[in-house]
Design a protein around this motif. Structure first.
Motif, short mmCIF file in Angstrom:
data_model
loop_
_atom_site.label_atom_id
_atom_site.label_comp_id
_atom_site.label_asym_id
_atom_site.label_seq_id
_atom_site.Cartn_x
_atom_site.Cartn_y
_atom_site.Cartn_z
N LYS A 156 1.95 -3.06 -7.91
CA LYS A 156 1.70 -3.62 -6.59
C LYS A 156 1.05 -2.57 -5.70
CE LYS A 156 3.93 -7.44 -7.67
NZ LYS A 156 3.25 -8.73 -7.85
N LEU A 157 0.00 -2.99 -5.01
CA LEU A 157 -0.71 -2.11 -4.08
C LEU A 157 -0.77 -2.79 -2.73
CD1 LEU A 157 -2.41 0.47 -3.57
CD2 LEU A 157 -4.42 -0.84 -4.29
N VAL A 158 -0.37 -2.07 -1.69
CA VAL A 158 -0.35 -2.62 -0.33
C VAL A 158 -1.03 -1.62 0.60
CG1 VAL A 158 1.07 -3.49 1.57
CG2 VAL A 158 1.86 -3.76 -0.80
N VAL A 159 -1.78 -2.13 1.56
CA VAL A 159 -2.34 -1.28 2.61
C VAL A 159 -2.03 -1.92 3.96
CG1 VAL A 159 -4.59 -2.42 2.40
CG2 VAL A 159 -4.43 -0.19 3.51
N LEU A 160 -1.60 -1.09 4.91
CA LEU A 160 -1.23 -1.55 6.25
C LEU A 160 -1.85 -0.60 7.26
CD1 LEU A 160 2.22 -2.70 7.54
CD2 LEU A 160 1.10 -0.75 8.64
N ARG A 161 -2.50 -1.16 8.29
CA ARG A 161 -3.08 -0.32 9.34
C ARG A 161 -2.48 -0.66 10.69
NH1 ARG A 161 -6.49 -0.56 13.41
NH2 ARG A 161 -7.15 -2.71 12.96
N LYS A 162 -2.11 0.38 11.43
CA LYS A 162 -1.66 0.25 12.81
C LYS A 162 -2.48 1.23 13.63
CE LYS A 162 0.98 -0.95 16.30
NZ LYS A 162 0.91 -2.31 16.89
N GLU A 163 -3.38 0.68 14.47
CA GLU A 163 -4.30 1.50 15.25
C GLU A 163 -5.05 2.46 14.30
OE1 GLU A 163 -1.94 3.19 18.40
OE2 GLU A 163 -1.86 1.28 19.48
N GLY A 164 -4.95 3.78 14.51
CA GLY A 164 -5.69 4.71 13.67
C GLY A 164 -4.90 5.26 12.51
N THR A 165 -3.77 4.64 12.19
CA THR A 165 -2.93 5.12 11.08
C THR A 165 -2.89 4.07 9.97
OG1 THR A 165 -1.55 6.37 12.62
CG2 THR A 165 -0.66 5.98 10.43
N MET A 166 -3.07 4.51 8.74
CA MET A 166 -3.07 3.60 7.61
C MET A 166 -2.06 4.06 6.56
SD MET A 166 -6.35 2.02 5.59
CE MET A 166 -6.63 3.26 4.33
N ALA A 167 -1.28 3.11 6.06
CA ALA A 167 -0.30 3.39 5.01
C ALA A 167 -0.69 2.65 3.74
CB ALA A 167 1.10 2.94 5.45
N THR A 168 -0.61 3.33 2.61
CA THR A 168 -0.79 2.67 1.32
C THR A 168 0.50 2.78 0.53
OG1 THR A 168 -1.73 4.68 0.32
CG2 THR A 168 -3.27 3.08 1.24
N PHE A 169 0.82 1.71 -0.18
CA PHE A 169 2.05 1.63 -0.97
C PHE A 169 1.66 1.26 -2.40
CE2 PHE A 169 2.52 0.25 3.35
CZ PHE A 169 3.73 0.78 3.81
N PHE A 170 2.09 2.07 -3.37
CA PHE A 170 1.81 1.79 -4.77
C PHE A 170 3.15 1.69 -5.49
CE2 PHE A 170 0.34 3.36 -9.08
CZ PHE A 170 -0.26 2.16 -9.43
N ALA A 171 3.47 0.50 -6.02
CA ALA A 171 4.81 0.24 -6.55
C ALA A 171 4.80 -0.15 -8.02
CB ALA A 171 5.50 -0.86 -5.73
N PHE A 172 5.88 0.22 -8.70
CA PHE A 172 6.04 -0.01 -10.14
C PHE A 172 7.48 -0.39 -10.43
CE2 PHE A 172 5.57 0.57 -14.60
CZ PHE A 172 6.69 1.26 -15.05
N ASN A 173 7.68 -1.35 -11.34
CA ASN A 173 9.03 -1.76 -11.74
C ASN A 173 9.14 -1.64 -13.25
OD1 ASN A 173 11.03 -3.90 -12.77
ND2 ASN A 173 11.54 -3.80 -10.60
N LEU A 174 10.08 -0.84 -13.72
CA LEU A 174 10.20 -0.55 -15.15
C LEU A 174 10.53 -1.80 -15.95
CD1 LEU A 174 10.12 1.72 -17.23
CD2 LEU A 174 12.56 2.08 -16.84
N ALA A 175 11.40 -2.66 -15.43
CA ALA A 175 11.78 -3.87 -16.17
C ALA A 175 10.59 -4.82 -16.29
CB ALA A 175 12.96 -4.56 -15.48
N ALA A 176 9.80 -4.93 -15.23
CA ALA A 176 8.62 -5.80 -15.28
C ALA A 176 7.62 -5.28 -16.29
CB ALA A 176 7.99 -5.89 -13.90
N ALA A 177 7.55 -3.96 -16.44
CA ALA A 177 6.63 -3.37 -17.42
C ALA A 177 7.07 -3.66 -18.84
CB ALA A 177 6.54 -1.86 -17.20
#
Length: 266
Positions: free
Chosen positions: A223-244
């Motif tokens: 899972k990849l997520v990107v969120l921006r608030k004004e001039g700040t950006m967060a990216t989230f990269f997620a992994f689940n061992l059971a799903a793999a």
């Protein structure tokens, strides 16, 4: 399937995906027709007034810390977790922003960046030994043990319109590379088979995707997520061992982690 087989299968199936996540950790607004069009052309909701970048100290205060996300352990990324921008290669130039986001590398123009690892804590189980468990109970026990989501969060500040531009660039790359590409991170190749859009909300704008990697015919959802608030950006990269492991585990976007980071940026 016996418990030992369940464990062995899950570990084998997840090996390739873990290689990418370990290196990276070593990282839409309203779902209406307009957003769908924006996602395809990479447009972004730029602020009317150019944003002022958070300083390194201000960014550190806005970054997730232990206790911000219930049921998880939050730790700082260390030197071994860092991936240099030139350590990420792709076979399609348009896909580099996605490969960078998956590796925790900030997009072009970042003034400062912080990185965190957010790992779900194991769920409590009874104290029965394996010998005392029925076969079905043992299978469930191992599945629960592997059903933990790890999320790498990179938070970056940008000056002026660089934040909205970085967000738009990442959305366009996701649309352009929906059919897949190959990324090589610190010498380790990973085949991305597809990128499909997910729903997420937060900040001034947000977007999310399921990135499916493949290794010898085994598919692993990330899972990849990107969120921006004004001039700040967060990216989230997620992994689940059971799903793999290819089981029936429902692996979703880490919304609680996203919401916690969004709250700290508010």
């Amino acid at each position: 399937m016996r418990a030992t087989a369940v464990r062995r299968t899950a570990l084998a199936a997840s090996a390739a995906a873990l290689a990418l996540l370990a290196t990276a950790c070593g990282g839409s607004s309203d779902a209406d027709a307009k957003d769908g069009k924006d996602a395809a052309n990479g447009s972004s909701s730029a602020p009317e007034t150019p944003a002022k970048a958070l300083t390194a100290a201000e960014l550190e205060k806005a970054t997730l810390a232990q206790g911000d996300v219930k049921g998880t352990k939050v730790t700082k990324a260390g030197p071994a977790d860092e991936v240099p921008a030139d350590g990420v290669k792709v076979d399609k130039a348009a896909c580099l922003p996605i490969a960078h986001a998956m590796s925790g590398v900030p997009q072009k123009g970042a003034v400062a960046t912080t990185k965190r690892k957010v790992v779900e804590e194991p769920k409590k189980t009874d104290d029965k030994s394996l010998e005392d468990l029925a076969e079905g109970e043992a299978d469930d026990l191992f599945k629960d043990a592997f059903n933990l989501t790890s999320t790498f969060v990179a938070l970056s500040s940008y000056e002026g319109t660089a934040g909205p531009d970085a967000f738009a660039t990442l959305k366009k790359a996701a649309a352009d590379c929906a059919g897949g590409f190959t990324a090589t991170v610190s010498g380790t190749p990973t085949k991305v088979a597809s990128i499909t859009e997910e729903k997420v909300t937060g900040g001034d704008e947000a977007a999310a995707w399921t990135v499916t990697s493949e290794d010898d015919g085994d598919a692993t959802p990330l899972k990849l997520v990107v969120l921006r608030k004004e001039g700040t950006m967060a990216t989230f990269f997620a992994f689940n061992l059971a799903a793999a492991g290819g089981g029936d585990v429902k692996f979703e976007v880490p919304t609680e982690v996203v919401a916690a980071q969004d709250k700290k940026l508010a």
